[in-house]
Design an enzyme around this catalytic site. Structure first.
Site, PDB file in Angstrom:
ATOM      1  N   LYS A 116       0.813  -1.219   0.000  1.00  0.00           N
ATOM      2  CA  LYS A 116       0.000   0.000   0.000  1.00  0.00           C
ATOM      3  C   LYS A 116       0.847   1.271   0.000  1.00  0.00           C
ATOM      4  O   LYS A 116       0.451   2.279  -0.596  1.00  0.00           O
ATOM      5  CB  LYS A 116      -0.924   0.019   1.224  1.00  0.00           C
ATOM      6  CG  LYS A 116      -2.027  -1.034   1.185  1.00  0.00           C
ATOM      7  CD  LYS A 116      -2.986  -0.808   2.361  1.00  0.00           C
ATOM      8  CE  LYS A 116      -3.783  -2.041   2.733  1.00  0.00           C
ATOM      9  NZ  LYS A 116      -4.755  -2.486   1.751  1.00  0.00           N
ATOM     10  N   GLU A 200      -2.934   6.950   8.067  1.00  0.00           N
ATOM     11  CA  GLU A 200      -3.858   7.645   7.183  1.00  0.00           C
ATOM     12  C   GLU A 200      -4.848   8.456   7.986  1.00  0.00           C
ATOM     13  O   GLU A 200      -5.247   8.070   9.077  1.00  0.00           O
ATOM     14  CB  GLU A 200      -4.679   6.622   6.377  1.00  0.00           C
ATOM     15  CG  GLU A 200      -4.242   6.510   4.957  1.00  0.00           C
ATOM     16  CD  GLU A 200      -4.997   5.430   4.201  1.00  0.00           C
ATOM     17  OE1 GLU A 200      -6.133   5.099   4.567  1.00  0.00           O
ATOM     18  OE2 GLU A 200      -4.419   4.932   3.226  1.00  0.00           O
ATOM     19  N   HIS A 234     -15.234  -4.659   7.459  1.00  0.00           N
ATOM     20  CA  HIS A 234     -14.436  -4.459   6.244  1.00  0.00           C
ATOM     21  C   HIS A 234     -14.643  -5.533   5.188  1.00  0.00           C
ATOM     22  O   HIS A 234     -13.866  -5.646   4.250  1.00  0.00           O
ATOM     23  CB  HIS A 234     -12.934  -4.331   6.561  1.00  0.00           C
ATOM     24  CG  HIS A 234     -12.649  -3.318   7.617  1.00  0.00           C
ATOM     25  ND1 HIS A 234     -13.010  -2.002   7.483  1.00  0.00           N
ATOM     26  CD2 HIS A 234     -12.072  -3.426   8.840  1.00  0.00           C
ATOM     27  CE1 HIS A 234     -12.658  -1.350   8.584  1.00  0.00           C
ATOM     28  NE2 HIS A 234     -12.103  -2.188   9.422  1.00  0.00           N
ATOM     29  N   GLU A 274      -9.730   1.097  -5.827  1.00  0.00           N
ATOM     30  CA  GLU A 274     -10.614   1.377  -4.684  1.00  0.00           C
ATOM     31  C   GLU A 274     -10.345   2.775  -4.139  1.00  0.00           C
ATOM     32  O   GLU A 274      -9.199   3.134  -3.868  1.00  0.00           O
ATOM     33  CB  GLU A 274     -10.387   0.346  -3.572  1.00  0.00           C
ATOM     34  CG  GLU A 274     -10.795  -1.065  -3.960  1.00  0.00           C
ATOM     35  CD  GLU A 274     -10.784  -2.040  -2.777  1.00  0.00           C
ATOM     36  OE1 GLU A 274     -11.524  -3.025  -2.840  1.00  0.00           O
ATOM     37  OE2 GLU A 274     -10.033  -1.830  -1.799  1.00  0.00           O
ATOM     38  N   GLU A 292      -6.380   1.575  -2.622  1.00  0.00           N
ATOM     39  CA  GLU A 292      -5.527   0.508  -3.147  1.00  0.00           C
ATOM     40  C   GLU A 292      -6.088   0.032  -4.474  1.00  0.00           C
ATOM     41  O   GLU A 292      -7.213   0.384  -4.852  1.00  0.00           O
ATOM     42  CB  GLU A 292      -5.449  -0.670  -2.166  1.00  0.00           C
ATOM     43  CG  GLU A 292      -6.776  -1.378  -1.948  1.00  0.00           C
ATOM     44  CD  GLU A 292      -6.630  -2.702  -1.206  1.00  0.00           C
ATOM     45  OE1 GLU A 292      -5.497  -3.188  -1.065  1.00  0.00           O
ATOM     46  OE2 GLU A 292      -7.650  -3.263  -0.806  1.00  0.00           O
ATOM     47  N   ASN A 294      -6.845  -3.489  -6.686  1.00  0.00           N
ATOM     48  CA  ASN A 294      -6.909  -4.945  -6.717  1.00  0.00           C
ATOM     49  C   ASN A 294      -6.675  -5.383  -8.153  1.00  0.00           C
ATOM     50  O   ASN A 294      -7.457  -5.062  -9.045  1.00  0.00           O
ATOM     51  CB  ASN A 294      -8.255  -5.447  -6.202  1.00  0.00           C
ATOM     52  CG  ASN A 294      -8.431  -5.127  -4.727  1.00  0.00           C
ATOM     53  OD1 ASN A 294      -7.473  -5.195  -3.954  1.00  0.00           O
ATOM     54  ND2 ASN A 294      -9.630  -4.760  -4.328  1.00  0.00           N
ATOM     55  N   ARG A 296      -7.005  -7.812 -10.225  1.00  0.00           N
ATOM     56  CA  ARG A 296      -7.694  -9.056 -10.599  1.00  0.00           C
ATOM     57  C   ARG A 296      -9.148  -8.739 -10.899  1.00  0.00           C
ATOM     58  O   ARG A 296      -9.599  -7.616 -10.701  1.00  0.00           O
ATOM     59  CB  ARG A 296      -7.633 -10.032  -9.420  1.00  0.00           C
ATOM     60  CG  ARG A 296      -8.212  -9.395  -8.146  1.00  0.00           C
ATOM     61  CD  ARG A 296      -8.316 -10.349  -6.995  1.00  0.00           C
ATOM     62  NE  ARG A 296      -8.362  -9.670  -5.720  1.00  0.00           N
ATOM     63  CZ  ARG A 296      -9.451  -9.226  -5.111  1.00  0.00           C
ATOM     64  NH1 ARG A 296     -10.629  -9.364  -5.701  1.00  0.00           N
ATOM     65  NH2 ARG A 296      -9.376  -8.628  -3.943  1.00  0.00           N
TER      66      ARG A 296
END
Ligand code: ADP
Ligand code: ADP
Ligand code: MG
Length: 651
Positions: A116, A200, A234, A274, A292, A294, A296
Site C-alpha cells: 500500500k 492515514e 471491512h 478502490e 488501493e 486490486n 484481478r
C-alpha cells in the site's frame, strides 16, 4: 483466441470463467483438490486435473502443480479467478517462464500495487489523489506518532502489506497511539510477515466507491463505479452500481483518476481501483482518495456487467490472447442499476460463524442472475470460503433493482445449512439503504435490528410437526395413518435452540388439528394441497431429522428423538471443540480458571474470519488441549471443562 485454457480456481468464479470460455468456443480445464472431486466446476469443465489435498496450500496455491496440469492438458493460458494465486507476481513469472499466458496483468503491475505504501507513492506521482497521511520508510514509533499528530486524529494505522482488513487500527486520540501501533504491527507480522505500517487520515462517514478499469497494456478505460459501502468488519456484503448520489462531475473525476492509475502501471486486463470517499456532505469531486488497487477480477464484477452489458471475462480472454481493448471509452454505456448480495453459509445469530453442510435443497429465483459454485446435493466444506451464491439483480432504476433483489432473496430456498439470507433480506428493507444513504458504518450501527430473528409462527410450527410425523410429505401416502385415527400424537421439535411439543389430533387422512405453541392450527388437504387455517402451507424440505420451512428466509426445525434427548446438548457439555479446521489465534483461559456461560475462551481463525469460542455453561477449566498458534482439525477438542459433579465436589 486460445483453444484451451486452465482455470486455477474453484467455486463460483471457476464456473463463471468456464461459462464465458464456452461461449467463445474455448475448451476448459478445471483443477481440483480431494475435497472438490465432485464439485460443480469439475463437472462443467471439459477436462479436470487433480492437484492435491484439500488445504489450499496443498492444492489451489500450488503453482507448480497447476502449471504442470496446463502442460499435460495442452492449455495455452491460465485464468487465476480471484483469491488464491490471482495476485501473486511470482506465479505470473512462473506461468510465463513455462511458455503459457497469464490471463491478467503483468507481474510488474501486480508488484507495483502489492504494497500500500509503494502504491500510494506511485499514485501520488501519477496525479491520483491519495488519502492524506504518512507512507514513508521511517517506522520509528516516535516518528509515526508525530506523523499522526500532524495529520490530526482520528487516524487509521494500516499494514502496508495488508488485506482483508487485517493489521488495521482506528486511533481516536494520541494517548492510544502507541498501543494501537504495537497491536497493528503484531497482527501484520503474523498475517503478512511484514510489520511495516502507514498512517492515514480516518475519513468521516466513509463510503467505499471503486472503479472498474480495463487495460490492454497500453490504453485503458473504466466501466463506471461500484459502491461497496455495505460492509461488515471491512468485508463487503451487498454491492451496487452505480453509486447512489453519483454526479457526472464526480464520476468523470473518479474515472479519470482510475484510468490514470491503470495507465501508470501499463495495466492489462480487469482491475479495480478502490477509493475512500468522504460522504458527509454528499459526493464531491474533491473528496475522494485512492486506497488501493486490486489487480484481478473482483467478486462483485457482475454488477458492472449488468449495467454495461459487457462480459468482463470475455474481455479478459480477448485481451490476453492479444486483441486490443474491445471498446473505446465513449462506447461504454451505463444502463439502469444493479445489486449483488453475497449469500453465505453462515450462522448470523452466532456472530456470523461460517457454517458447513450438505445442501439438501437449493433453489434460486428466476428474477436474478445467480452465480453459484454449488448445486443441490453439494457440500459446503470447511476448507474454503462458505459462499453459496452471488445473487444479482438489475432494473431501470435503483428502486426497481432493489425491489427485485428483495423478491429474489425471498424466493431463494436453501436447506442443509444455515445461511445469511434473513440478514440480506433485512438489509434490502433497511430504510437508510433504501434511500441510498450508505456508509461503511451502516451495518454496525444497526446490527441488532438487522440480525433480529423472526420467530416461527404457529402455522410454520404446525407444518413442521405434520412433516415430522409424515402426515405431510412425499413419503407413501399416510401409511399406518388409520392406526392412530382419533389418537393424539405428540412430537418434540427444536427451533432456534428452543424446544416445543406439538400435539396432532387426526380427524381423517385429510384433516387434523395441531396444537403448536399457544394456538391450535387447523390443517386440511384439498385437491392434494394442504391448507393451514385456510391458507396454503409454505413449501418445505426434509432431510433426516431436519425440516426447513421456506418462509421468512427459512425456518429450521429439528425433530427431537425423545429417547435420545440429550445427545445434542453439546453446547452445554464439557468439551469445547473447533467448529471447523483453523488456526488457534489466542487462548484466554488457563487450567483451573472458573468461567461463566458465554465467556470468551479462545479465538479460532478459519475461512478468512476470526471466531470466538465461548463457554456453553458456567464451570471450571479442567484441561487446556490446545495453545495459540496450533493448527487444528474440525471437531478437535480444545478445552475441557470439569464435569459438573467434579466441579460440585471441588466446591
Ligand atoms: P473483493 O475485494 O474482490 O470484493 P473479498 O473482499 O470478499 O472480495 O475478498 C478479498 C479476496 O479474498 C478475494 O480475492 C477473495 O477471493 C479472497 N478470498 C475470499 N475467501 C477466501 C478464502 N477462504 N481463502 C482465500 N482467499 C479468499
Ligand atoms: P484491505 O486491503 O484490507 O482491503 P483497504 O485499504 O482496502 O484494506 O480498506 C478496507 C476498508 O477499510 C475500506 O473498504 C473502508 O471501509 C475502510 N477504510 C480504509 N481506509 C479508510 C480511511 N482512510 N478512512 C475510513 N475508512 C477506511
Ligand atoms: Mg480493499
Amino acid at each position: 483466441m486460445f483453444n484451451k485454457i486452465l482455470i486455477a480456481n474453484r467455486g463460483e468464479i471457476a464456473c463463471r470463467v468456464i461459462e464465458s470460455a464456452r461461449k467463445l468456443g474455448v475448451q476448459t480445464v478445471a483443477v481440483y483438490s480431494d475435497a472438490d472431486a465432485g464439485a460443480k466446476h469439475v463437472a462443467l469443465a471439459d477436462e479436470a486435473v487433480h492437484i492435491g489435498a484439500p488445504a489450499p496450500a496443498d492444492s489451489y496455491l500450488r503453482g507448480d502443480a497447476i502449471i504442470n496440469a496446463a502442460r499435460v492438458t495442452g492449455a495455452q493460458a491460465i485464468h487465476p479467478g480471484y483469491g488464491f494465486l490471482s495476485e501473486n507476481p511470482d506465479f505470473v513469472d512462473a506461468v510465463e517462464a513455462a511458455g503459457l499466458v497469464f490471463i491478467g496483468p503483468s507481474a510488474s503491475a501486480i508488484r507495483a500495487m502489492g504494497l500500500k505504501d509503494a502504491a500510494k507513492k506511485l499514485m501520488e506521482e501519477a496525479g491520483v489523489p491519495v488519502v492524506p497521511g504518512y507512507h514513508g520508510a521511517n517506522q520509528d514509533p516516535e516518528h509515526l506518532s508525530g506523523a499522526a499528530d500532524a495529520i490530526g486524529y482520528p487516524v487509521l494505522i494500516k499494514a502496508v502489506a495488508g488485506g482483508g482488513g487485517k493489521g488495521m487500527r482506528l486511533v481516536t486520540k494520541a494517548s492510544e497511539f502507541a498501543d494501537a501501533l504495537a497491536s497493528a504491527r503484531g497482527e501484520a507480522k503474523t498475517a503478512f510477515g511484514n510489520e511495516a505500517v502507514l498512517i492515514e487520515k480516518y475519513i468521516e462517514k466513509p463510503r467505499h466507491i471503486e472503479l472498474q478499469v480495463f487495460g490492454d497494456g497500453e490504453d485503458a478505460v473504466h466501466l463506471f463505479e461500484r459502491d461497496c459501502s455495505l460492509q461488515r468488519r471491512h468485508q463487503k456484503v451487498i454491492e451496487e452500481a452505480p453509486a447512489p448520489g453519483m454526479t457526472t462531475e464526480m464520476r468523470n473525476a473518479m474515472g479519470e483518476a482510475a484510468v490514470r492509475a491503470a495507465k501508470a502501471i501499463g495495466y492489462k486486463g480487469a482491475g479495480t481501483v478502490e477509493f475512500i470517499v468522504d460522504g458527509s456532505e454528499g459526493l464531491r469531486p474533491d473528496r475522494f482518495w485512492f486506497m488501493e488497487m486490486n489487480t484481478r477480477l473482483q467478486v462483485e464484477h457482475p454488477v458492472t456487467e449488468a449495467i454495461t452489458n459487457v462480459d468482463l471475462v470475455e474481455w479478459q480472454l480477448r485481451v490476453a490472447s492479444g486483441e486490443a481493448l474491445p471498446a473505446a471509452q465513449d462506447q461504454i454505456k451505463l444502463t439502469g442499476h444493479a445489486f449483488e448480495a453475497r449469500l453465505y453459509a453462515e450462522d448470523v445469530p452466532a456472530g456470523f460463524l461460517p457454517s458447513t453442510g450438505t445442501l439438501s435443497h437449493l433453489e434460486f429465483s428466476p428474477m436474478a442472475r445467480n452465480d453459484s459454485g454449488v448445486r443441490a446435493g453439494d457440500t459446503i466444506s470447511p476448507w474454503y470460503d462458505p459462499m453459496i451464491a452471488k445473487i444479482i439483480t438489475h432494473g431501470p432504476t435503483r428502486e426497481i433493482a432493489l425491489a427485485r433483489l428483495a423478491r429474489a432473496l425471498d424466493e431463494t430456498r436453501v436447506a442443509g445449512s444455515v445461511t445469511n439470507l434473513a440478514f440480506l433480506g433485512a438489509l434490502t428493507r433497511h430504510k437508510g439503504f433504501a434511500v441510498g444513504d450508505v456508509d461503511t458504518g451502516l451495518i454496525a450501527r444497526d446490527i441488532d435490528g438487522l440480525t433480529a430473528q423472526a420467530g416461527a409462527t404457529p402455522r410454520q410450527m404446525a407444518l413442521a410437526a405434520l412433516v415430522a410425523t409424515d402426515l405431510v410429505g412425499n413419503r407413501p401416502a399416510m401409511s399406518g395413518f388409520t392406526l392412530w385415527d382419533a389418537l393424539n400424537r405428540t412430537v418434540m421439535l427444536d427451533h432456534a435452540g428452543e424446544r416445543f411439543d406439538a400435539v396432532i389430533r387426526a380427524h381423517s387422512a385429510d384433516y387434523c388439528s395441531v396444537w403448536a405453541g399457544e394456538t391450535e392450527v387447523e390443517a386440511k388437504r384439498i385437491n392434494g394441497s394442504w391448507l393451514l387455517d385456510g391458507e396454503p402451507a409454505p413449501a418445505f424440505s426434509r432431510n433426516g431429522d431436519t425440516i426447513t420451512v421456506f418462509a421468512d428466509a427459512g425456518h429450521i426445525f429439528h425433530v427431537i428423538d425423545p429417547i435420545n434427548q440429550d445427545a445434542g446438548a453439546g453446547a452445554a457439555g464439557n468439551v469445547i471443540e473447533a467448529p471447523m479446521p483453523g488456526l488457534v489465534k489466542a487462548v484466554f483461559v488457563a487450567e483451573g480458571d472458573v468461567v461463566e456461560a458465554g465467556q470468551r475462551l479462545a479465538i479460532l481463525e478459519a475461512m478468512k474470519m476470526e471466531h470466538t469460542l465461548t463457554a456453553g455453561r458456567d464451570g471450571t477449566v479442567a484441561e487446556l488441549l490446545t495453545s495459540a498458534g496450533a493448527q487444528v482439525e474440525a471437531g478437535a477438542a480444545l478445552i475441557r471443562l470439569a464435569d459438573e459433579d467434579e466441579g460440585e465436589e471441588a466446591a
